[in-house]
Design a protein around this motif. Structure first.
Motif, mmCIF file in Angstrom:
data_model
loop_
_atom_site.group_PDB
_atom_site.id
_atom_site.type_symbol
_atom_site.label_atom_id
_atom_site.label_comp_id
_atom_site.label_asym_id
_atom_site.label_seq_id
_atom_site.Cartn_x
_atom_site.Cartn_y
_atom_site.Cartn_z
ATOM 1 N N THR A 1 60.366 -57.208 -38.836
ATOM 2 C CA THR A 1 59.348 -56.914 -39.851
ATOM 3 C C THR A 1 58.857 -55.472 -39.829
ATOM 4 O OG1 THR A 1 57.603 -57.660 -38.341
ATOM 5 C CG2 THR A 1 58.513 -59.296 -39.862
ATOM 6 N N ARG A 2 59.258 -54.693 -38.835
ATOM 7 C CA ARG A 2 58.710 -53.336 -38.684
ATOM 8 C C ARG A 2 58.896 -52.508 -39.951
ATOM 9 N NH1 ARG A 2 60.472 -48.678 -34.249
ATOM 10 N NH2 ARG A 2 58.845 -47.173 -34.855
ATOM 11 N N TYR A 3 60.094 -52.490 -40.515
ATOM 12 C CA TYR A 3 60.353 -51.705 -41.724
ATOM 13 C C TYR A 3 60.676 -52.580 -42.931
ATOM 14 C CZ TYR A 3 60.657 -47.649 -38.623
ATOM 15 O OH TYR A 3 60.384 -46.670 -37.695
ATOM 16 N N HIS A 4 60.645 -53.891 -42.750
ATOM 17 C CA HIS A 4 61.006 -54.795 -43.845
ATOM 18 C C HIS A 4 59.932 -54.764 -44.932
ATOM 19 C CE1 HIS A 4 61.175 -58.773 -45.883
ATOM 20 N NE2 HIS A 4 62.484 -58.615 -45.743
ATOM 21 N N ARG A 5 60.355 -54.479 -46.162
ATOM 22 C CA ARG A 5 59.428 -54.489 -47.297
ATOM 23 C C ARG A 5 60.232 -54.633 -48.573
ATOM 24 N NH1 ARG A 5 56.554 -50.721 -50.570
ATOM 25 N NH2 ARG A 5 57.562 -48.949 -49.554
ATOM 26 N N LEU A 6 59.822 -55.546 -49.426
ATOM 27 C CA LEU A 6 60.465 -55.759 -50.723
ATOM 28 C C LEU A 6 59.437 -55.433 -51.808
ATOM 29 C CD1 LEU A 6 62.166 -59.218 -49.971
ATOM 30 C CD2 LEU A 6 63.083 -56.922 -49.534
ATOM 31 N N PRO A 7 59.400 -54.197 -52.272
ATOM 32 C CA PRO A 7 58.346 -53.782 -53.199
ATOM 33 C C PRO A 7 58.353 -54.515 -54.537
ATOM 34 C CG PRO A 7 59.324 -51.875 -52.151
ATOM 35 C CD PRO A 7 60.198 -53.051 -51.807
ATOM 36 N N ARG A 8 59.534 -54.680 -55.145
ATOM 37 C CA ARG A 8 59.530 -55.319 -56.456
ATOM 38 C C ARG A 8 60.913 -55.816 -56.850
ATOM 39 N NH1 ARG A 8 57.759 -51.620 -61.266
ATOM 40 N NH2 ARG A 8 55.843 -51.781 -60.082
ATOM 41 N N VAL A 9 60.911 -56.766 -57.771
ATOM 42 C CA VAL A 9 62.115 -57.228 -58.442
ATOM 43 C C VAL A 9 61.904 -56.947 -59.925
ATOM 44 C CG1 VAL A 9 63.568 -59.217 -59.015
ATOM 45 C CG2 VAL A 9 62.504 -59.057 -56.748
ATOM 46 N N VAL A 10 62.870 -56.302 -60.537
ATOM 47 C CA VAL A 10 62.813 -56.029 -61.973
ATOM 48 C C VAL A 10 63.938 -56.809 -62.638
ATOM 49 C CG1 VAL A 10 62.901 -54.274 -63.791
ATOM 50 C CG2 VAL A 10 61.906 -53.713 -61.555
ATOM 51 N N SER A 11 63.602 -57.561 -63.677
ATOM 52 C CA SER A 11 64.622 -58.244 -64.472
ATOM 53 C C SER A 11 64.446 -57.853 -65.929
ATOM 54 C CB SER A 11 64.519 -59.768 -64.309
ATOM 55 O OG SER A 11 63.501 -60.303 -65.139
ATOM 56 N N ASP A 12 65.303 -58.402 -66.790
ATOM 57 C CA ASP A 12 65.177 -58.112 -68.215
ATOM 58 C C ASP A 12 63.986 -58.824 -68.844
ATOM 59 O OD1 ASP A 12 66.466 -60.567 -67.794
ATOM 60 O OD2 ASP A 12 67.494 -60.483 -69.717
ATOM 61 N N LEU A 13 63.284 -59.655 -68.062
ATOM 62 C CA LEU A 13 62.107 -60.351 -68.580
ATOM 63 C C LEU A 13 60.793 -59.783 -68.052
ATOM 64 C CD1 LEU A 13 63.189 -64.119 -68.495
ATOM 65 C CD2 LEU A 13 63.458 -62.442 -70.341
ATOM 66 N N GLY A 14 60.797 -59.214 -66.856
ATOM 67 C CA GLY A 14 59.544 -58.717 -66.310
ATOM 68 C C GLY A 14 59.693 -58.103 -64.940
ATOM 69 N N VAL A 15 58.557 -57.926 -64.295
ATOM 70 C CA VAL A 15 58.486 -57.328 -62.966
ATOM 71 C C VAL A 15 57.817 -58.328 -62.026
ATOM 72 C CG1 VAL A 15 57.612 -55.395 -61.593
ATOM 73 C CG2 VAL A 15 58.297 -55.020 -63.974
ATOM 74 N N PHE A 16 58.335 -58.407 -60.796
ATOM 75 C CA PHE A 16 57.859 -59.384 -59.830
ATOM 76 C C PHE A 16 57.619 -58.696 -58.494
ATOM 77 C CE2 PHE A 16 60.665 -61.017 -62.984
ATOM 78 C CZ PHE A 16 60.052 -62.168 -63.454
ATOM 79 N N ASP A 17 56.615 -59.184 -57.763
ATOM 80 C CA ASP A 17 56.404 -58.697 -56.408
ATOM 81 C C ASP A 17 56.293 -59.905 -55.477
ATOM 82 O OD1 ASP A 17 53.776 -59.696 -56.632
ATOM 83 O OD2 ASP A 17 52.963 -57.753 -57.208
#
Length: 249
Positions: free
Chosen positions: A167-183
């Motif tokens: 977890t030290r550097y693990h980070r998933l800032p966002r998912v972008v699809s053709d429908l929207g943005v997710f975090d």
């Protein structure tokens, strides 16, 4: 062909903006966009609100905004940046689940898959060593699944189960699809709908997602591009309109 800067933004252009926002306030990190629209997003971010981003030719050179070489990026230096969290990748996903586990390896049972894909490649190292966002051009229940068939990129649940070393550097800032943005600010780092692209409804997103999303009572729309950002997308970054081939306008 390029659109007039006077015409309103299209869905592909909202996707470029949403991808660009992934690198906002990242500072001097190596942007590694994988895919057409993410690459447009990274170049737009560097030209506007994230001028310190480093771009590469995908092989061994650091490049400027016009693609000319500005420096050498030997493999050992690249690895140093990766293992120190100083790179932000935007990858694709054949499958992704509510905690951000990603699959690009195979569809179906590992011992006898129905479809062989790329293989895990660098996904485990990417996700455990530097921020990773995702770009998915066709949002559907085939991609947004309850459980991935194989874990290539590591999600929040698996990283947390593995402990501090994961977890030290693990980070998933966002998912972008053709429908929207997710975090991943939902319960227990689950996926949350952060914004809708204009013209998309919450019900459309729900119907195209194979698991329960965290959804706020009032979901905002993906931000409007500025007039200058539209000009850059249409006249400088993608004058041939290649973005329209990846996402329907």
């Amino acid at each position: 062909m390029s659109r007039s800067p006077l015409l309103p933004p299209t869905r592909p252009e909202y996707c470029v903006i949403a991808c660009a926002e992934a690198w906002r306030d990242n500072g001097e990190v190596l942007a590694s966009p994988m895919g057409l629209i993410p690459s447009f997003g990274a170049r737009l971010a560097k030209r506007t609100f994230s001028p310190d981003l480093l771009l590469t030719d995908g092989e061994a050179m650091l490049v400027g905004l016009d693609g000319t070489a500005e420096g050498w990026l030997p493999y050992r230096r690249h690895l140093t940046m990766v293992t120190g969290g100083r790179r932000h990748v935007m990858m694709g996903a054949s499958q992704i689940d509510r905690f951000g586990n990603q699959n690009i390896s195979c569809i179906g049972d590992w011992e006898q898959p129905t479809r062989q894909l790329l293989g895990v490649r660098g996904a485990p190292v990417n996700t455990l060593n530097n921020p990773v966002s995702y770009w998915i051009p066709k949002h559907s229940t085939r991609v947004f699944v309850a459980r991935v068939d194989m874990v290539s990129g590591v999600g929040y649940d698996r990283a947390e189960a593995a402990g501090p070393s994961a977890t030290r550097y693990h980070r998933l800032p966002r998912v972008v699809s053709d429908l929207g943005v997710f975090d991943f600010t939902g319960p227990d780092h689950s996926m949350r709908l952060a914004s809708l692209h204009p013209g998309v409804t919450v019900d459309q997103v729900r119907e195209a997602t194979g698991f329960d999303l965290a959804i706020a009572e009032d979901v905002p729309y993906t931000r409007e591009p500025t007039a200058e950002e539209l000009r850059l997308i249409r006249e400088v970054i993608d004058p041939k309109g290649l973005r329209d081939r990846e996402v329907r306008g």
